[in-house]
Every structure is written in C-alpha cells, then in structure tokens.
Write a protein that holds these residues in place. Structure first.
Motif, PDB file in Angstrom:
ATOM      1  N   TYR A  38       0.839  -1.205   0.000  1.00 27.17           N
ATOM      2  CA  TYR A  38       0.000   0.000   0.000  1.00 27.17           C
ATOM      3  C   TYR A  38       0.872   1.252   0.000  1.00 27.17           C
ATOM      4  O   TYR A  38       0.615   2.200  -0.754  1.00 27.17           O
ATOM      5  CB  TYR A  38      -0.906  -0.021   1.231  1.00 27.17           C
ATOM      6  N   PHE A  39       1.901   1.252   0.823  1.00 22.91           N
ATOM      7  CA  PHE A  39       2.811   2.400   0.852  1.00 22.91           C
ATOM      8  C   PHE A  39       3.497   2.597  -0.497  1.00 22.91           C
ATOM      9  O   PHE A  39       3.614   3.720  -0.993  1.00 22.91           O
ATOM     10  CB  PHE A  39       3.873   2.207   1.935  1.00 22.91           C
ATOM     11  N   VAL A  40       3.953   1.490  -1.085  1.00 25.30           N
ATOM     12  CA  VAL A  40       4.726   1.577  -2.327  1.00 25.30           C
ATOM     13  C   VAL A  40       3.828   1.880  -3.527  1.00 25.30           C
ATOM     14  O   VAL A  40       4.130   2.764  -4.337  1.00 25.30           O
ATOM     15  CB  VAL A  40       5.521   0.274  -2.560  1.00 25.30           C
ATOM     16  N   SER A  41       2.726   1.151  -3.648  1.00 27.77           N
ATOM     17  CA  SER A  41       1.893   1.240  -4.852  1.00 27.77           C
ATOM     18  C   SER A  41       0.872   2.368  -4.801  1.00 27.77           C
ATOM     19  O   SER A  41       0.613   3.028  -5.807  1.00 27.77           O
ATOM     20  CB  SER A  41       1.149  -0.091  -5.077  1.00 27.77           C
ATOM     21  N   TYR A  42       0.275   2.585  -3.633  1.00 26.88           N
ATOM     22  CA  TYR A  42      -0.817   3.562  -3.528  1.00 26.88           C
ATOM     23  C   TYR A  42      -0.312   4.942  -3.120  1.00 26.88           C
ATOM     24  O   TYR A  42      -0.669   5.958  -3.731  1.00 26.88           O
ATOM     25  CB  TYR A  42      -1.856   3.061  -2.525  1.00 26.88           C
ATOM     26  N   THR A 291       8.598  -9.207   1.538  1.00 28.23           N
ATOM     27  CA  THR A 291       7.452  -9.014   0.650  1.00 28.23           C
ATOM     28  C   THR A 291       7.871  -8.232  -0.590  1.00 28.23           C
ATOM     29  O   THR A 291       7.466  -8.565  -1.713  1.00 28.23           O
ATOM     30  CB  THR A 291       6.320  -8.273   1.383  1.00 28.23           C
ATOM     31  N   LEU A 292       8.699  -7.208  -0.406  1.00 26.48           N
ATOM     32  CA  LEU A 292       9.201  -6.449  -1.556  1.00 26.48           C
ATOM     33  C   LEU A 292      10.082  -7.328  -2.440  1.00 26.48           C
ATOM     34  O   LEU A 292      10.082  -7.186  -3.667  1.00 26.48           O
ATOM     35  CB  LEU A 292       9.985  -5.229  -1.069  1.00 26.48           C
ATOM     36  N   GLN A 293      10.825  -8.246  -1.838  1.00 24.66           N
ATOM     37  CA  GLN A 293      11.620  -9.186  -2.636  1.00 24.66           C
ATOM     38  C   GLN A 293      10.702 -10.070  -3.474  1.00 24.66           C
ATOM     39  O   GLN A 293      10.984 -10.346  -4.650  1.00 24.66           O
ATOM     40  CB  GLN A 293      12.480 -10.051  -1.720  1.00 24.66           C
ATOM     41  N   ASP A 310       2.294 -10.591  -1.308  1.00 21.82           N
ATOM     42  CA  ASP A 310       2.056 -10.398   0.115  1.00 21.82           C
ATOM     43  C   ASP A 310       1.372 -11.598   0.769  1.00 21.82           C
ATOM     44  O   ASP A 310       1.139 -11.591   1.985  1.00 21.82           O
ATOM     45  CB  ASP A 310       1.238  -9.123   0.375  1.00 21.82           C
ATOM     46  N   GLN A 311       1.062 -12.641  -0.011  1.00 26.98           N
ATOM     47  CA  GLN A 311       0.505 -13.860   0.570  1.00 26.98           C
ATOM     48  C   GLN A 311       1.580 -14.778   1.134  1.00 26.98           C
ATOM     49  O   GLN A 311       1.268 -15.673   1.926  1.00 26.98           O
ATOM     50  CB  GLN A 311      -0.305 -14.633  -0.480  1.00 26.98           C
ATOM     51  N   MET A 312       2.820 -14.577   0.748  1.00 27.10           N
ATOM     52  CA  MET A 312       3.888 -15.476   1.189  1.00 27.10           C
ATOM     53  C   MET A 312       4.066 -15.443   2.700  1.00 27.10           C
ATOM     54  O   MET A 312       4.554 -16.408   3.293  1.00 27.10           O
ATOM     55  CB  MET A 312       5.191 -15.097   0.480  1.00 27.10           C
ATOM     56  N   GLN A 313       3.656 -14.343   3.336  1.00 29.47           N
ATOM     57  CA  GLN A 313       3.760 -14.241   4.797  1.00 29.47           C
ATOM     58  C   GLN A 313       2.947 -15.320   5.504  1.00 29.47           C
ATOM     59  O   GLN A 313       3.231 -15.662   6.652  1.00 29.47           O
ATOM     60  CB  GLN A 313       3.269 -12.869   5.257  1.00 29.47           C
ATOM     61  N   MET A 314       1.921 -15.821   4.826  1.00 32.24           N
ATOM     62  CA  MET A 314       1.067 -16.862   5.393  1.00 32.24           C
ATOM     63  C   MET A 314       1.870 -18.100   5.768  1.00 32.24           C
ATOM     64  O   MET A 314       1.514 -18.833   6.694  1.00 32.24           O
ATOM     65  CB  MET A 314      -0.011 -17.224   4.377  1.00 32.24           C
ATOM     66  N   LYS A 476      10.562  -2.032 -12.093  1.00 33.78           N
ATOM     67  CA  LYS A 476       9.616  -3.145 -12.085  1.00 33.78           C
ATOM     68  C   LYS A 476       8.369  -2.792 -11.292  1.00 33.78           C
ATOM     69  O   LYS A 476       8.424  -2.035 -10.313  1.00 33.78           O
ATOM     70  CB  LYS A 476      10.281  -4.404 -11.494  1.00 33.78           C
ATOM     71  N   ASN A 477       7.244  -3.339 -11.722  1.00 34.20           N
ATOM     72  CA  ASN A 477       5.976  -3.073 -11.068  1.00 34.20           C
ATOM     73  C   ASN A 477       5.986  -3.580  -9.626  1.00 34.20           C
ATOM     74  O   ASN A 477       6.474  -4.678  -9.340  1.00 34.20           O
ATOM     75  CB  ASN A 477       4.842  -3.744 -11.853  1.00 34.20           C
ATOM     76  N   GLU A 478       5.435  -2.776  -8.707  1.00 33.73           N
ATOM     77  CA  GLU A 478       5.476  -3.118  -7.282  1.00 33.73           C
ATOM     78  C   GLU A 478       4.664  -4.366  -6.951  1.00 33.73           C
ATOM     79  O   GLU A 478       4.920  -5.030  -5.948  1.00 33.73           O
ATOM     80  CB  GLU A 478       4.959  -1.939  -6.445  1.00 33.73           C
TER      81      GLU A 478
END
Length: 706
Positions: A38-42, A291-293, A310-314, A476-478
């Motif tokens: 959200y910080f990066v993209s929005y 997540t950024l990686q 951001d699903q990898m945190q699961m 590259k796209n966030e």
C-alpha cells in the motif's frame, strides 16, 4: 457461579473471548499483510521509506501494551480497557480504509488519514494485547487449572488461525478485486475493519457472562518506583556513608525486602533481554523487505495458480502450527535421548543462528533476483536502447563515444541498455545514422537528461532514416505485474484491449502510454482501426516484472505484433523463498517460545507481567533497528540482508557469553530470604501481596503471536 459449556468446567464466556481474539487477529494481520505494498503502490513512497514506516508502526504496536496494562490494572480494569480501546481500534481501521479511497481528497489527505488510522490501530491493538488473554484466564475458577491451560491452547490456536486466513484473503481482495481503476486497497483494509467491528460486538455480547476482577494496581509501576527511589538514594548518599551490597538495597527504608529481592531476580533476566531485539529486527522483515523481494520474483505455480507477493507471509503462520508439535514431540526428545544438555538459553542462541541463516538464504535469493533489474544510470549518464524500424540494417555513430559498433538489424530486440555518458545534467547529441546497402546517412539530434532511460526509434522517412526519442519506464511493477506499451508504425490510430486495460495508439510511429497489465497469456488481443487491418493480435506471455514494447507493423495487408522485452521478466521462482521462511520459523520456535518459557520460570509469580512488558519491548526495539537501517544505511538490498545476518551472529555470540555466566534462579531462595525479614516489613509485604495475589503465575503459554 458462571454458566458452563455442556456440563464441563469451561465457562460459556470464553467462547466470546476466543471469537473476539480470532476476529481481532484477522483484522490486524490482514491489514498489516498489504501495508507495505500500500505504501509503495498507492502512496508511491520509495521502498526504504515504506519499510521504515511499516516498522515504525510495528514498533508502536509493541510499545503500547505497557500503557494498556497500566490502564487496565490501575484504573479501568481489563473489561473496560478492552471495550474502550477496541472502539479506538475500530475508528483507526475505518479511518485507514477511508484513506485508501482515491476519491477522498488528494495524496496529502490520503497520507494524513493513513498515518492517523495507523496510530489509532497501534494504540488499540497494543492496548488490548496484555488484557484479552489474561481476561480469558480470569473466567476460570482457581481449581480448574487444567481447563485454563487448555483454554490458552485454544486461544493461541485462534490467533494463528486468524493470521493464516487473513494473510491469504486480504492480498486476494487487494489484487483480484479492482476498484477505482486499480488494486482495491479500500476493500483490503475495509474487510479487516468489519472483522474488528465483529470482534467488538461479540465481546460486548458476552458482557453479562463475564467474571470481572476490579483493578488491583500495576506491579510494573511499583517496580519502577522502587528502582527510581533506590537510584535517587544511591546518588544522594554521603561519600563517607554506609555502603550497600547491591544498589537496590538503598530502597529498603521504603520498600519491602521481598519486593527488592524479586526486582533483583527480574533485572537479571532483563539484562539477558538486551541483545534480543536484533532477532526481532530480522524476524519482522517478513512483512516488509521479504514481501518487496517477492514482488520481483516469478509467482506462478503452473498455469492454475498465481500467488500474490504479500501472501507469502502466510507460510510463517502455517509452519508454526506444524513446527511446534514437531519440536516438542520429535526434535527435543531426540536431543535428550542423545544425552545432549540443551538449556533454554542454548535453544535461544541456536534460534538466533537459524534466523541468521534465513537471512543468508534471503541474501542468495536477492543476488539472483537483481539480475533482471535494470539499474538506473548514475549522475552524468543516461540509459539508451535502439529500436530499428527502418526496414534495413542501420549503423549508429555517436561522436566521442564508443557505442553500437555493429550494425543494428531490422526489428532486433535490444539485448540490453547501454550507458551513454553526457558529462552534464542535460545535453543535446548529434548522432549519425547510416543505412546498409544504400550508403546514405542522416543526422539525428536529440536531447538527453541524466539518470533517465530512453528508447531511440529509427524509422524510414521521405529524406532518409528519421529518429524519435521516448522515455522508458525501467522500474519493475510493485505488484509483480508487467508493463506494456505499443508503437504504431502505421498512419492510422489503433485501439487495443489487453485484458481489462485499453490502449489507443496514434499513428506515424507514435508510442502509447505505458500501462500495467496482469501477468497472463494473451493469444487473442482485440484491436481495431479505420481500415480494419487489425482484428486480433497474439502477444504471447506477458510475464512477471517485465516491461514490453510491442511494434504494430503492417505485413501482407494485415497488422502484426512484434514484441520487444525492455526489462527482463522475473526469472527466480517464489519457491526459492521457502527455505528462508522455514529457517526463520524454526528460529522463531526455538527463540520465542523458549524465551517466554525461560523468562516466566526465572521470575517470581507477581513479576510475570514485568517480564511480559520487557519481552514486548524487545520486539518494539527490534523494529526500531530496522527503521534506522532502512532509512540511514542506503545499502543495496542483498548487502543489507547480509549485514543483518552478520549482526545477529555477533549479537548471538554476546548473548551466549552472557548466558554462560547466568545462574538459573531458585525461587525457594526468595522464600528463605523473606523468612529472615524483620517483623517491621510484614505489613508492607501484606500490602504488596494483596496487589498481586490475583495475578495468574502458573500458566506458561506457547505463543509466538503477541
């Protein structure tokens, strides 16, 4: 006597407590899962600022539990504290969700609402953190110890269940649902807000069933006052006055000997806590740097499933559910069977080493990930690639620069960007374009600006080869999607629809805007033009993280697409992050669970809350470390990962030395010391005992979700 569940010794009220905790943890982890993107993209912050604010928020969430505990124990009681701070929590979620609606104000308004919402959420989640579990334990009668312990197992299972589900669902809501012309962050934040409202309503619904203990005073305040008094007396003592064996003994004239002895024992444990923030500095980067990686990796599992970055945190929450029983039932008994004496402090040291190895694995992944990244040009230089649409091979000569030595074939996909030295912030260059076969040359004058990337387009004109210059998007796209643009070599404009993204490309070698499209195969892209020469185009696979320029060329009275890859696609699969998640979770099990059990076993019963506060503060300070490094160091990402790994190993060595000299406490010694106390202190001790009798000191819960 409260109502019981189905004839058991479990109070009905704990159902409301468990459901409340599940919904609250869903709301917290669900919101936090999408926060960095959200910080990066929005908000369009850079990655370092996004990481710093993410960890500033996480840090505040672990500072505020101390405040919540003081409010609950000294003023409102646990029930009212949970109610009032949950209302603050809900307001924070609502404000945060409104801040994610693009039509509400400008970017300044979005930032202000987001920050205000996060502050409220931090005070809400942190404030109720020390209250909910203890309030659930208060519902049991003193004789039902086994049932209480079972409750805590269910309670912390609900925490992990909320974490697993939310970190899977909210990234889907963000990426799969489109609103306001992009990723739906308003929905991704709105659903956790609804869950927090449900948590509050459920908790209030059970209010008639709860057992409520009045506030008894906060032992943490007593500890701070005692320490402050001892320091004050020590500083004011006369140079020739009597000496004390320990500096805390200066508090004996005002505070009971038992309290002083208990504080001494607690301080010995808190001293061991000093190196611990470095572990949390690594652990909490799963939601930020890792997540950024993931956004720069290949997220596809075959043709059927695409993971959100951001699903990898699961994976961490899932692995916790698997690793805890494996360590308890298999690994620790096996170590004991081999006659290896692994003390709690040794387990914690091993957990640190394993976490450092996790960041070593993250470093190796990062080194390979950045191979597809186009690094911006330094000052005094720019990046340049050449598209040859002149229908013949061409040569390009730039005065005083040794570039493009070989002829450039027609429709060649440029292998890479070259660095063009300017020697100034901006400069006009006169280039000479030669056409193979004809021997003719033409002059191409273009102005370049430092630290930008360009595509030079060479195309046929009435007086020879013409040129035009367009600025490229190399970042590259966030979210891991592809960037796409079209170059139209025909006279008439062409309209295209790629997925749900529309393009209008003017004619005469004009370039469309650069748009973001979902990673997918596009075998039949609809297109239309005035002459009906274009009906469908095959763009093939538009892959993760790549940037494409598609040339629209007329061949055999039909428009065809020639795809060029400006920025290479992400070629490191997201599965390569699994080892670092496995290692960090194994380290968490050995470090966090063992650390909680150790600290609880080494302090008197009425000091458990003090150690809990100390433990939470190590998490808070760990996030402060990341904040400082992210904003201040300015390192390449793989170097930063390696730095954290090395720092944790160094801290582990210090911790191991401290642990070597640590003597495990015998709580019976405290009782013996207390029996020797004078009668004068008994009244004071009775006063202290009244304050702390109701603190449950026998439960040691296995939790890695605070």
């Amino acid at each position: 006597m409260g109502k019981k569940l189905c004839g058991t010794n479990y109070p009905v009220s704990i159902v409301f407590v468990v459901v409340n905790e599940f919904c609250e943890r869903f709301s917290y982890y669900g919101m936090k899962a999408v926060l960095t993107l959200y910080f990066v993209s929005y908000l369009h912050w850079d990655k370092d600022l996004s990481t710093a604010v993410y960890h500033a928020f996480s840090s505040l969430c672990y500072f505020t539990p101390v405040l919540g505990a003081i409010i609950a124990d000294s003023w409102l009681g646990k029930f009212k504290t949970i109610i009032y701070l949950s209302i603050v929590y809900v307001i924070g979620h609502v404000v945060k969700s409104v801040g994610a609606i693009p039509t509400v104000g400008n970017s300044t308004v979005h930032i202000a609402l987001s920050m205000f919402g996060l502050i409220l959420i931090a005070f809400g989640t942190g404030g109720i953190k020390p209250c909910v579990a203890a309030f659930g334990g208060d519902q049991f009668d003193e004789e039902h110890v086994a049932e209480r312990r079972k409750f805590f197992s269910i309670f912390y299972m609900s925490i992990n269940a909320g974490s697993v589900l939310s970190t899977f669902i909210t990234p889907l809501l963000r990426g799969e649902v489109q609103c306001f012309g992009g990723d739906c962050y308003a929905l991704a934040f709105g659903v956790p807000a609804v869950l927090m409202i449900v948590a509050l309503v459920v908790f209030i619904a059970g209010s008639g069933l709860y057992k409520r203990n009045p506030p008894e005073g906060n032992i943490l305040l007593d500890v701070c006052k005692c320490i402050g008094f001892a320091i004050s007396k020590r500083l004011k003592r006369s140079k020739y006055g009597s000496k004390k064996k320990h500096w805390l003994d200066w508090a004996e004239e005002k505070y009971p000997v038992r309290l002083i002895q208990e504080i001494k024992m607690v301080l010995r444990v808190l001293l061991l806590f000093i190196p611990l923030p470095m572990f949390w500095a690594l652990f909490d980067q799963q939601g930020s740097r890792w997540t950024l990686q993931a956004t720069r990796m290949n997220l596809a599992f075959g043709n059927s499933f695409i993971l959100k970055p951001d699903q990898m945190q699961m994976l961490n929450a899932l692995l916790i559910l698997v690793f805890v029983p494996i360590f308890d039932v298999v690994i620790y008994p096996l170590i004991s069977f081999c006659s290896i004496n692994v003390t709690p402090l040794r387990k914690m040291a091993v957990g640190m080493i394993i976490a450092a190895l996790a960041f070593g694995a993250a470093t190796l992944v990062e080194v390979n990930v950045v191979k597809t990244v186009v690094e911006p040009a330094p000052q005094g230089q720019c990046l340049l690639q050449v598209f040859n649409l002149a229908k013949k091979n061409v040569t390009l000569k730039i005065p005083d620069r040794d570039l493009f030595q070989q002829p450039i074939p027609y429709l060649q996909d440029p292998p890479e960007y070259v660095r063009l030295s300017l020697g100034a912030s901006s400069k006009e260059l006169k280039m000479v374009v030669g056409t193979s076969g004809t021997g003719g040359t033409s002059e191409c004058n273009q102005t370049f600006t430092e630290q930008k990337a360009y595509s030079l387009i060479l195309y046929p004109g009435a007086t020879g080869t013409q040129c035009s210059l367009v600025e490229d998007h190399i970042t590259k796209n966030e979210n891991g999607n592809a960037h796409l643009r079209f170059l139209n070599t025909q006279r008439e404009a062409i309209d295209l629809m790629v997925g749900d993204v529309s393009f209008r490309v003017p004619g005469n070698y004009s370039m469309s805007l650069n748009e973001t499209v979902d990673r997918n195969r596009y075998p039949a892209v609809s297109c239309s033009s005035g002459s009906n020469k274009c009906s469908s185009l095959d763009l093939g696979l538009l892959d993760f993280g790549a940037s494409y320029t598609v040339m629209l060329i007329e061949e055999s009275n039909k428009t065809v697409a020639h795809k060029m890859e400006d920025v290479k696609a992400n070629n490191v699969h997201i599965a390569w992050q699994i080892p670092q998640y496995v290692l960090i979770t194994a380290g968490e099990v050995m470090f966090s669970i063992t650390g909680l059990e150790f600290s609880y076993s080494q302090a008197p019963a009425n000091m458990k809350s003090v150690l809990q506060a100390g433990w939470l503060l190590t998490v808070a300070f760990g996030n402060v470390i990341v904040l400082i490094v992210a904003e201040g160091a300015g390192l390449e990402q793989w170097v930063e990962f390696l730095l954290f790994a090395v720092l944790l190993v160094a801290v582990c060595i210090i911790f191991s030395i401290m642990a070597y000299f640590y003597t495990y406490a015998d709580l019976e010694q405290l009782d013996q010391a207390y029996l020797k106390n004078t009668v004068r202190e008994e009244d004071d001790d009775d006063e202290l005992k009244k304050k702390t009798d109701d603190i449950d000191m026998n439960r040691i819960v296995k939790s890695t979700r605070m």
